[in-house]
Design a protein around this motif. Structure first.
Motif, PDB file in Angstrom:
ATOM      1  N   PHE A  37       8.132  23.456   3.271  1.00 50.62           N
ATOM      2  CA  PHE A  37       8.241  22.881   4.273  1.00 50.62           C
ATOM      3  C   PHE A  37       7.691  24.653   5.011  1.00 50.62           C
ATOM      4  O   PHE A  37       7.214  25.296   5.779  1.00 50.62           O
ATOM      5  N   GLN A  56       8.495  22.752  13.597  1.00 50.43           N
ATOM      6  CA  GLN A  56       8.698  22.731  11.412  1.00 50.43           C
ATOM      7  C   GLN A  56       9.808  23.276  11.093  1.00 50.43           C
ATOM      8  O   GLN A  56      10.031  22.981  10.797  1.00 50.43           O
ATOM      9  N   TYR A  60      12.852  20.721  10.473  1.00 51.64           N
ATOM     10  CA  TYR A  60      12.550  19.704   8.882  1.00 51.64           C
ATOM     11  C   TYR A  60      13.438  21.168   8.354  1.00 51.64           C
ATOM     12  O   TYR A  60      14.346  20.848   7.486  1.00 51.64           O
ATOM     13  N   ALA A  61      13.061  22.661   8.403  1.00 50.59           N
ATOM     14  CA  ALA A  61      13.752  23.178   7.434  1.00 50.59           C
ATOM     15  C   ALA A  61      15.180  23.182   6.942  1.00 50.59           C
ATOM     16  O   ALA A  61      16.306  23.412   7.038  1.00 50.59           O
TER      17      ALA A  61
ATOM     18  N   GLU B  36       8.409  12.560   2.353  1.00 52.35           N
ATOM     19  CA  GLU B  36       8.852  13.824   3.386  1.00 52.35           C
ATOM     20  C   GLU B  36       7.523  14.334   3.478  1.00 52.35           C
ATOM     21  O   GLU B  36       7.063  15.047   4.027  1.00 52.35           O
ATOM     22  N   ASN B  40       4.044  15.521   5.900  1.00 52.58           N
ATOM     23  CA  ASN B  40       3.443  16.448   6.184  1.00 52.58           C
ATOM     24  C   ASN B  40       1.742  16.839   5.692  1.00 52.58           C
ATOM     25  O   ASN B  40       2.331  18.117   6.427  1.00 52.58           O
TER      26      ASN B  40
END
Lengths: 167, 106
Positions: A37, A56, A60-61, B36, B40
């Motif tokens: 990510f 992001q 996400y991370a 996921e 992405n």
């Protein structure tokens, strides 16, 4: 310079994605996913999408992967490490993935419009967050409100699902 | 300079790796991570299209970036609900291995 950065971060991203799929320990897979990510956020920066890159990394991370690691540690997953992948799964996976990549390469190779380099921006010091914000709140206001309702429903659903006794 | 084709190929490779994870791995958490990865990859294509197809005023097409924003939000909600389901499943069956979950199998 930009081509070099693109390749460095793309190769980093794909290498860590390989790690997600092929490492046997779920914690290693999750840590590889975090690095995937972060590298993807760097690729977003090479596309001048700074706001999306920051979101992001934050969502996400940060949030999603903390949730993943938390669940991995909650469930004791060490017993899963020994299992073997069946050969039929290898065959099916290889066929589907190979066919998909062949289709994509064919389409990309046969479409000359895709082989131009990036067009120049009219204003190199443009305000990325303002652009996303104006589009989001002016043109996509209703979907934005609906997504808020979706988050509320998801929160209520998660609280209900994780109660001790499911009725 | 990288072209749109570069970005689409990298995005396709990332999607294939996610798909391979879903097809090859039998641990339900790793299958979820593969999902996921695929989301992405779709985001990467969208952002690439937004940068390579400028609006008439010479700025990126922000519609695609707003769609990416929505995808990230939905993915976060999906992860929360999915992991809650996995925890409930683990409480009931004591496993995260998909081949042990065959109650619905005919």
């Amino acid at each position: 310079m930009q081509l070099a950065l693109f390749w460095i971060f793309s190769i980093l991203m794909l290498a860590f994605a390989l790690g997600v799929v092929f490492l046997r320990n779920p914690v290693s897979s999750a840590m590889s996913l975090v690095m995937t990510f972060v590298a993807l956020a760097a690729v977003f920066v090479t596309l001048d999408a700074f706001f999306i890159a920051v979101v992001q990394v934050l969502v996400y991370a940060g949030a999603v992967m903390v949730l993943f690691l938390f669940i991995i540690m909650l469930l004791d997953l060490r017993a899963e490490k020994q299992r073997k992948v069946r050969p039929s799964a290898w065959l099916g996976g290889g066929l589907v993935v190979g066919g998909f990549m062949a289709a994509i390469t064919q389409v990309v190779a046969g479409w000359p419009a895709l082989h131009h380099t990036k067009p120049e921006l009219s204003d190199p010091s443009f305000n990325d967050v303002a652009g996303v914000g104006f589009t989001l709140f002016r043109d996509f206001n209703l979907p934005f409100q609906i997504i808020g309702v979706l988050l509320l429903v998801a929160t209520v659903g998660v609280v209900l699902l994780s109660r001790k006794e499911l009725k | 300079m990288p072209t749109l084709a570069h970005y689409l190929l990298v995005s396709g490779l990332l999607f294939s790796l996610g798909l391979a994870g879903v097809l090859l791995r039998r641990n339900i958490l790793i299958i979820f991570m593969g999902l996921e990865l695929m989301l992405n990859a779709a985001n990467l294509s969208l952002v690439a299209f937004s940068r390579f197809n400028l609006l008439p005023n010479g700025l990126p097409n922000y519609n695609a970036q707003v769609l990416v924003f929505f995808i990230i939000t939905v993915a976060a909600a999906e992860v929360a609900v999915g992991l809650a389901i996995i925890v409930a499943l683990f409480r009931a069956k004591q496993t995260t291995h998909v081949e042990d979950l065959n109650t619905l199998k005919f």
